[in-house]
Design a protein around this motif. Structure first.
Motif, short mmCIF file in Angstrom:
data_model
loop_
_atom_site.label_atom_id
_atom_site.label_comp_id
_atom_site.label_asym_id
_atom_site.label_seq_id
_atom_site.Cartn_x
_atom_site.Cartn_y
_atom_site.Cartn_z
N PHE A 100 0.85 -1.19 0.00
CA PHE A 100 0.00 0.00 0.00
C PHE A 100 0.89 1.23 0.00
CE2 PHE A 100 -2.62 -3.17 2.09
CZ PHE A 100 -3.91 -2.92 1.61
N THR A 101 0.39 2.30 -0.60
CA THR A 101 1.05 3.59 -0.41
C THR A 101 0.63 4.08 0.97
OG1 THR A 101 -0.78 4.90 -1.30
CG2 THR A 101 0.90 4.14 -2.87
N TYR A 102 1.34 5.08 1.47
CA TYR A 102 1.01 5.63 2.77
C TYR A 102 -0.44 6.14 2.79
CZ TYR A 102 0.90 8.94 6.63
OH TYR A 102 0.55 9.63 7.76
N ILE A 119 3.12 -4.34 3.28
CA ILE A 119 4.16 -3.32 3.15
C ILE A 119 3.50 -1.97 2.90
CG2 ILE A 119 6.14 -2.56 1.76
CD1 ILE A 119 6.70 -5.13 3.33
N ILE A 120 4.01 -0.93 3.56
CA ILE A 120 3.54 0.43 3.33
C ILE A 120 4.74 1.24 2.84
CG2 ILE A 120 2.56 2.52 4.34
CD1 ILE A 120 1.22 0.69 6.44
N LYS A 121 4.56 1.88 1.68
CA LYS A 121 5.65 2.68 1.09
C LYS A 121 5.29 4.16 1.17
CE LYS A 121 7.49 -0.65 -2.18
NZ LYS A 121 7.88 -0.88 -3.58
N ARG A 122 6.26 4.94 1.62
CA ARG A 122 6.08 6.39 1.67
C ARG A 122 6.74 7.03 0.45
NH1 ARG A 122 6.67 8.91 7.54
NH2 ARG A 122 5.22 10.38 6.62
N ARG A 123 6.32 8.23 0.17
CA ARG A 123 6.79 8.94 -1.01
C ARG A 123 8.31 9.10 -1.03
NH1 ARG A 123 4.59 14.68 -1.24
NH2 ARG A 123 2.81 13.49 -0.53
N ASP A 133 -6.38 -6.12 8.99
CA ASP A 133 -6.98 -7.44 8.75
C ASP A 133 -6.09 -8.30 7.86
OD1 ASP A 133 -9.17 -6.88 10.33
OD2 ASP A 133 -10.46 -6.32 8.65
N LEU A 134 -5.54 -7.70 6.81
CA LEU A 134 -4.65 -8.44 5.91
C LEU A 134 -3.37 -8.89 6.62
CD1 LEU A 134 -4.82 -6.45 2.56
CD2 LEU A 134 -5.35 -8.85 2.87
N ALA A 135 -2.87 -8.05 7.52
CA ALA A 135 -1.62 -8.36 8.23
C ALA A 135 -1.76 -9.61 9.09
CB ALA A 135 -1.19 -7.17 9.07
N ARG A 136 -2.98 -10.00 9.42
CA ARG A 136 -3.18 -11.24 10.19
C ARG A 136 -2.77 -12.47 9.38
NH1 ARG A 136 -8.36 -8.91 12.18
NH2 ARG A 136 -8.02 -8.52 14.39
N SER A 137 -2.89 -12.38 8.05
CA SER A 137 -2.67 -13.57 7.23
C SER A 137 -1.55 -13.46 6.21
CB SER A 137 -3.96 -13.94 6.50
OG SER A 137 -4.37 -12.86 5.67
N GLU A 138 -1.07 -12.25 5.97
CA GLU A 138 0.01 -12.09 4.98
C GLU A 138 0.86 -10.87 5.29
OE1 GLU A 138 -1.25 -10.31 0.97
OE2 GLU A 138 -3.09 -11.24 1.69
N GLU A 139 1.98 -10.79 4.62
CA GLU A 139 2.87 -9.66 4.81
C GLU A 139 2.27 -8.42 4.17
OE1 GLU A 139 7.58 -8.58 4.09
OE2 GLU A 139 6.74 -10.41 3.24
N GLY A 144 10.52 7.09 -0.16
CA GLY A 144 11.23 5.83 -0.35
C GLY A 144 11.29 4.95 0.88
N GLU A 145 10.80 5.44 2.01
CA GLU A 145 10.78 4.61 3.21
C GLU A 145 9.78 3.48 3.04
OE1 GLU A 145 11.64 7.49 6.94
OE2 GLU A 145 9.75 7.83 5.89
N VAL A 146 10.15 2.31 3.57
CA VAL A 146 9.29 1.13 3.47
C VAL A 146 9.07 0.57 4.87
CG1 VAL A 146 9.09 -1.20 2.51
CG2 VAL A 146 10.18 0.59 1.17
N PHE A 147 7.81 0.27 5.19
CA PHE A 147 7.45 -0.27 6.50
C PHE A 147 6.73 -1.59 6.32
CE2 PHE A 147 7.76 4.26 6.83
CZ PHE A 147 8.40 4.48 8.03
N LYS A 148 6.96 -2.49 7.24
CA LYS A 148 6.30 -3.80 7.22
C LYS A 148 5.35 -3.86 8.41
CE LYS A 148 7.54 -8.68 7.58
NZ LYS A 148 8.67 -9.60 7.67
N VAL A 149 4.08 -4.24 8.15
CA VAL A 149 3.09 -4.36 9.22
C VAL A 149 3.01 -5.83 9.60
CG1 VAL A 149 0.68 -4.00 9.87
CG2 VAL A 149 1.79 -2.42 8.30
#
Length: 76
Positions: free
Chosen positions: A4-6, A26-30, A18-24, A32-37
């Motif tokens: 997802f974008t931020y 990722i959230i990307k910020r403008r 809800d998705l993070a319960r079953s799969e990886e 270039g930072e990348v976060f994993k939920v």
């Protein structure tokens, strides 16, 4: 893995969690930072916080057992 974008993640936070319960997820910020939920099960906050047990015992069965136990202890 879902990305997802931020802005999308902010708008669809419930879906992201809800998705993070079953799969990886990722959230990307403008910039270039990348976060994993990640989903993490809550740990009990008290030693008495234990999962329930499935049983066929009725309320009457449990109350009878408590009564019998107390009667034996008191010698009745």
């Amino acid at each position: 893995m879902k990305v997802f974008t931020y802005s999308e993640a902010r708008q669809k936070l419930s879906t992201v969690l809800d998705l993070a319960r079953s799969e990886e997820v990722i959230i990307k910020r403008r910039g270039g930072e990348v976060f994993k939920v990640m989903f993490k099960k809550a740990t009990p906050s008290s030693p008495f916080d234990v999962p329930g047990v499935k049983t066929n015992a009725t309320t009457k069965d449990i109350l009878d057992a408590v009564h019998d136990s107390r009667a034996r202890k008191l010698g009745i």
